[in-house]
Design an enzyme around this catalytic site. Structure first.
Site, short mmCIF file in Angstrom:
data_model
loop_
_atom_site.label_atom_id
_atom_site.label_comp_id
_atom_site.label_asym_id
_atom_site.label_seq_id
_atom_site.Cartn_x
_atom_site.Cartn_y
_atom_site.Cartn_z
NE ARG A 19 -3.30 -0.40 2.83
CZ ARG A 19 -4.42 -0.65 2.15
NH1 ARG A 19 -5.24 0.02 1.31
NH2 ARG A 19 -5.04 -1.82 2.36
CD GLU A 42 -3.73 -6.60 -1.39
OE1 GLU A 42 -4.54 -5.43 -1.06
OE2 GLU A 42 -4.00 -7.60 -1.04
CB THR A 71 -8.62 -1.17 -1.61
OG1 THR A 71 -7.42 -1.42 -0.83
CG2 THR A 71 -9.47 -0.28 -0.82
CE LYS A 131 -8.07 -8.00 3.07
NZ LYS A 131 -8.16 -6.92 2.26
N GLY A 161 -2.67 -6.76 11.17
CA GLY A 161 -1.95 -6.73 12.48
C GLY A 161 -1.07 -7.91 12.58
N GLY A 183 0.79 -6.35 5.59
CA GLY A 183 0.52 -4.78 5.13
C GLY A 183 1.90 -4.18 5.67
#
Length: 211
Positions: A19, A42, A71, A131, A161, A183
């Site tokens: 991201r 991703e 997203t 997911k 997390g 992430g």
């Protein structure tokens, strides 16, 4: 891009969520992750010029890996992702049309779910797997209850997390998680390539140590 049949056993079941990556950095970042063993990359659509980044990855890496978007919340966005040649679609929510479009286009598809209703609807729509997001809402007890009613071969990837440690991963894997989405602890803008490489190594080592 032609999508090969998805086989979890042939892939490291860790989705690298990059991201915030920019088109100027995306190939270098993905290259580091792929060199360390990642096979699923991703680019969330709330990243700068995300579709440009995805197209660059598709053009550079071809169909050897699973490359696409996260997203993906609407059919319009799903179509834009499909048009890049991506073969991976990840969503934060369950949207029937998004899942069906992505599956029809040959994309490996992981919709975000929390409840049994969402999970079974996603599977009925053809999702590759689930997911679990945000998995902090479920926790291990919630995931255990959900997993107990899902078809045994359902691919479940907790997201949210997850840190690069056995203590973070193993409790979910003991219940039946096959992998994770990773992430900010793996990548965030401003990290050097060596930092990203170190994070990738740490996650893979922790994941393998859970077996």
């Amino acid at each position: 891009m032609t999508t090969k049949a998805f086989n979890l056993a042939d892939n490291l079941p860790l989705v690298a969520i990059i991201r915030g990556v920019t088109p100027s950095d995306v190939v270098d970042v993905a290259q580091v992750l792929i060199e360390e063993g990642f096979t699923m990359i991703e680019v969330p659509l709330n990243s700068p010029d995300a579709l440009v980044s995805i197209k660059k990855l598709v053009d550079h890496f071809g169909s050897d890996f699973y490359i696409g978007a996260g997203t993906v919340t609407t059919p319009e966005l799903a179509q834009q992702v499909i048009d890049t040649g991506a073969n991976l679609v990840v969503t934060p929510n369950y949207h029937q049309e998004v899942v069906e479009m992505s599956v029809e286009a040959g994309c490996v598809t992981f919709p975000g779910v929390v409840t049994p209703t969402e999970a079974f609807a996603a599977l009925a729509a053809g999702a590759t797997g689930l997911k679990l997001f945000p998995v902090t809402v479920l926790g291990t007890s919630g995931f255990k209850a959900l997993k107990s009613v899902l078809p045994p071969d359902t691919i479940c990837l907790p997201v949210g997390g997850i840190s690069p440690s056995v203590d973070s991963m193993k409790p979910y894997m003991e219940i039946g998680a096959q992998g994770f989405g990773l992430g900010a602890a793996l990548y965030k803008p401003g990290m050097t390539l060596e930092q990203i490489r170190g994070n990738a190594k740490a996650y893979i080592e922790a994941f393998k140590a859970c077996y």
